[in-house]
Write an enzyme that holds these catalytic residues in place. Structure first.
Site, PDB file in Angstrom:
ATOM      1  N   LYS A 244      62.039 -13.730   9.008  1.00 26.87           N
ATOM      2  CA  LYS A 244      61.723 -15.225   8.567  1.00 26.87           C
ATOM      3  C   LYS A 244      62.208 -15.295   7.126  1.00 26.87           C
ATOM      4  O   LYS A 244      62.049 -14.481   6.287  1.00 26.87           O
ATOM      5  CB  LYS A 244      60.211 -15.441   8.763  1.00 26.87           C
ATOM      6  CG  LYS A 244      59.944 -15.322  10.184  1.00 26.87           C
ATOM      7  CD  LYS A 244      58.325 -15.814  10.170  1.00 26.87           C
ATOM      8  CE  LYS A 244      57.760 -15.625  11.528  1.00 26.87           C
ATOM      9  NZ  LYS A 244      58.300 -16.556  12.642  1.00 26.87           N
ATOM     10  N   ARG A 318      55.581 -12.636  22.727  1.00 28.87           N
ATOM     11  CA  ARG A 318      55.676 -12.555  24.106  1.00 28.87           C
ATOM     12  C   ARG A 318      55.966 -10.988  24.627  1.00 28.87           C
ATOM     13  O   ARG A 318      55.847 -10.568  25.776  1.00 28.87           O
ATOM     14  CB  ARG A 318      56.835 -13.318  24.403  1.00 28.87           C
ATOM     15  CG  ARG A 318      58.361 -13.044  23.984  1.00 28.87           C
ATOM     16  CD  ARG A 318      59.301 -14.228  24.030  1.00 28.87           C
ATOM     17  NE  ARG A 318      59.144 -14.991  23.225  1.00 28.87           N
ATOM     18  CZ  ARG A 318      59.960 -16.241  23.101  1.00 28.87           C
ATOM     19  NH1 ARG A 318      60.734 -16.399  23.682  1.00 28.87           N
ATOM     20  NH2 ARG A 318      59.778 -17.022  22.029  1.00 28.87           N
TER      21      ARG A 318
HETATM   22  N1  BES Z   1      54.596 -16.253  15.360  1.00 29.23           N
HETATM   23  C1  BES Z   1      55.704 -16.805  15.581  1.00 29.23           C
HETATM   24  C2  BES Z   1      55.406 -18.464  16.071  1.00 29.23           C
HETATM   25  C3  BES Z   1      55.003 -19.181  14.950  1.00 29.23           C
HETATM   26  C4  BES Z   1      55.622 -20.349  14.223  1.00 29.23           C
HETATM   27  C5  BES Z   1      53.401 -19.562  14.813  1.00 29.23           C
HETATM   28  C6  BES Z   1      54.959 -20.996  13.217  1.00 29.23           C
HETATM   29  C7  BES Z   1      52.896 -20.232  13.781  1.00 29.23           C
HETATM   30  C8  BES Z   1      53.806 -21.112  13.048  1.00 29.23           C
HETATM   31  C9  BES Z   1      56.465 -16.328  16.648  1.00 29.23           C
HETATM   32  O1  BES Z   1      56.439 -14.845  16.639  1.00 29.23           O
HETATM   33  C10 BES Z   1      58.025 -16.661  16.169  1.00 29.23           C
HETATM   34  O2  BES Z   1      58.325 -16.269  15.376  1.00 29.23           O
HETATM   35  N2  BES Z   1      58.770 -17.194  17.277  1.00 29.23           N
HETATM   36  C11 BES Z   1      59.835 -17.681  17.123  1.00 29.23           C
HETATM   37  C12 BES Z   1      60.545 -17.831  18.483  1.00 29.23           C
HETATM   38  C13 BES Z   1      62.008 -17.772  18.429  1.00 29.23           C
HETATM   39  C14 BES Z   1      62.741 -16.670  17.842  1.00 29.23           C
HETATM   40  C15 BES Z   1      62.527 -18.026  19.897  1.00 29.23           C
HETATM   41  C16 BES Z   1      60.051 -19.087  16.610  1.00 29.23           C
HETATM   42  O3  BES Z   1      58.947 -20.087  17.045  1.00 29.23           O
HETATM   43  O4  BES Z   1      60.788 -19.385  15.792  1.00 29.23           O
HETATM   44 ZN    ZN Z   2      57.894 -13.828  15.400  1.00 30.86          ZN
END
Ligand code: BES
Ligand code: ZN
Ligand code: ZN
Length: 461
Positions: A244, A318
């Site tokens: 990230k 997931r």
């Molecule tokens: N923990 C994050 C989701 C999240 C994003 C929670 C912003 C709270 C605030 C999750 O693990 C994630 O990073 N999801 C990705 C999924 C994608 C790679 C398909 C996302 O939402 O970008």
């Molecule tokens: Zn994530």
């Protein structure tokens, strides 16, 4: 810290260094009217010129002591929260607060609005304030206090920094619930491996801090119904090799908010003595980078037996949930309610305040939606669109862990639904779990979202 007490006298005949009267569209409510009559119309005259707006206050010094006029908001809970915040800024140790018809939401709001997280401040903001509410039943105040304790517990967990709240530390906090009669079992890495939770382990393997799998059970004698809860427990989500950016990582200590909601609900349910059987499952770990972290392209064997190709290491929640859900089903779950800060896409769709609700069973979804509404937590139904299932097809494994850019909250929910046959409700709380700024019911940070809904669901069963 705010303590609520029942008062036997009202605004007009009671004694208190500070009295609070509500103002709705420029007019006083009944107890304020009575007090105003005693003061010879002083309050009304003071109000006449100012046009007091919702959430605003006016402090007057009268011959009967101080009076705070407070502009009522549309929502009683939020009115309580805003009032608590205003009262904490004043120096009074006690106040007599005019009750509202919505006595329970007001009490809950007063308690939630007063929450502070100052554990790591060298100078504590802590101030004790006792509020007296005329004519409000003692048991109603006690209930609000127990619910607030559950919400506070969840908020504290979310706010705790990730260097301190490791998976092991989260397990320690869960074990504290034993004192309330909750059965808590903690599985270590070896036990998790032996069970065959290959997806959960893969996410965890990049960190020096080992994972923990938490199992909770609470059952009141004569429990009528069973409810199985699952919460996402990433104590920190860096994204892994699908790293990230810094801004995206800033709130990722809160990626265990689903787990926190489950633990908060167990705490409050035990305090309230709810006549239900609750089971809870939390796969707690960190998603980090190292020489042994999982990669993009890895194929994992889940507890269910299905294989998953990792196409993005940031879609880790997931993977951990796939194993936790399969485990809940194996333990005999009849219906599952799962909460997770799962996708940024849910925040894009519904914003920061509304959680996305997905259900594999219409009636179960409706039960949860109605419970959330009663609890005053915002959720909105989303479609588990089967047509998008093909986005999860993998050339080498049974499925992959991400779809394409579109409908990201839906494909995430479809992924989860692959791992259970019993009715599942998935609440994507990525938006409302963590407040980026102060709000009526609390400061910036963990909100404890989900605790109140879980309790309402448990009570409805
Ligand atoms: N923990 C994050 C989701 C999240 C994003 C929670 C912003 C709270 C605030 C999750 O693990 C994630 O990073 N999801 C990705 C999924 C994608 C790679 C398909 C996302 O939402 O970008
Ligand atoms: Zn994530
Ligand atoms: Zn995550």
């Amino acid at each position: 810290m705010i303590t609520l007490k029942r008062a036997t006298t009202g605004l007009a005949d009671g004694q208190a260094p500070l009295k609070v009267a509500w103002v709705k569209e420029g007019a006083l409510l009944p107890q304020g009217e009575a007090l105003d009559a005693r003061l010879g119309g002083l309050l009304r005259r003071a109000l006449a010129g100012v046009g007091l707006k919702a959430g605003e206050s006016l402090l007057l010094h009268t011959e009967e002591g101080a009076v705070l006029l407070f502009g009522l908001l549309e929502d009683a809970r939020e009115s309580g929260g805003k009032l608590a915040q205003a009262l904490l800024r004043l120096a009074f140790p006690e106040a007599l607060v005019e009750p509202l018809e919505e006595a329970y939401p007001l009490a809950e709001g007063l308690l939630l609005g007063a929450y502070r997280f100052d554990r790591h401040k060298t100078e504590k903001e802590a101030k004790a304030l006792t509020l007296h509410l005329p004519g409000v039943p003692e048991e109603l105040l006690a209930r609000a206090g127990k619910v607030a304790e559950g919400v506070y517990f969840a908020r504290d967990l979310v706010n705790e920094p990730p260097n301190l709240l490791t998976p092991e530390a989260l397990a320690e906090r869960a074990l504290e619930l034993r004192a309330l009669g909750v059965e808590v079992e903690v599985l270590d890495e070896k036990a998790i491996k032996e069970l065959g939770m290959g997806a959960f382990l893969a996410v965890a393997q990049g960190s020096e801090n080992p994972p923990r799998f938490l199992k909770l059970r609470y059952a009141q004698e004569g429990a009528r119904a069973r409810l199985d809860l699952v919460g996402k427990g990433l104590t920190f989500d860096s994204g892994g090799y699908s790293l990230k950016p810094t801004e995206g990582m800033a709130t990722m200590k809160g990626d265990m908010a689903g787990a926190a909601a489950v633990l908060g609900a167990f705490k409050a349910a035990a305090l309230l003595g709810l006549p239900v059987e609750l089971r809870g499952y939390i796969a707690a770990c960190e998603n980090l980078i190292s020489g042994r972290a999982y990669r993009v392209g890895d194929v994992l064997k889940t507890l269910s037996g299905k294989t998953v190709e990792v196409m993005n290491t940031d879609a880790e929640g997931r993977l951990t949930l796939a194993d936790a859900l399969a485990y809940a089903q194996r333990e005999g779950a009849e219906r599952i309610l799962e909460l997770s800060t799962l996708t940024g896409a849910a925040v894009v769709a519904l914003g920061e305040e509304v959680a996305a609700l997905f259900a594999t069973d219409g009636a179960w979804g409706e039960t949860v939606r109605e419970a959330a509404q009663r609890a005053g937590e915002k959720v909105w139904p989303m479609p588990l669109e089967r047509a998008y299932r093909e986005k999860l097809k993998s050339p080498v494994a049974d499925l992959k862990n991400v779809g394409d850019r579109n409908g990201g909250a839906i494909t995430a929910a479809l992924f989860l639904s692959e791992f259970v046959k019993v009715p599942l409700v998935h609440l994507d709380i990525a938006g409302p779990a963590f407040a980026k700024k102060a709000h009526a019911l609390g400061p910036e940070g963990g909100t404890g979202f989900g605790v109140r809904t879980l309790l309402e669901v448990a009570q409805a069963l």
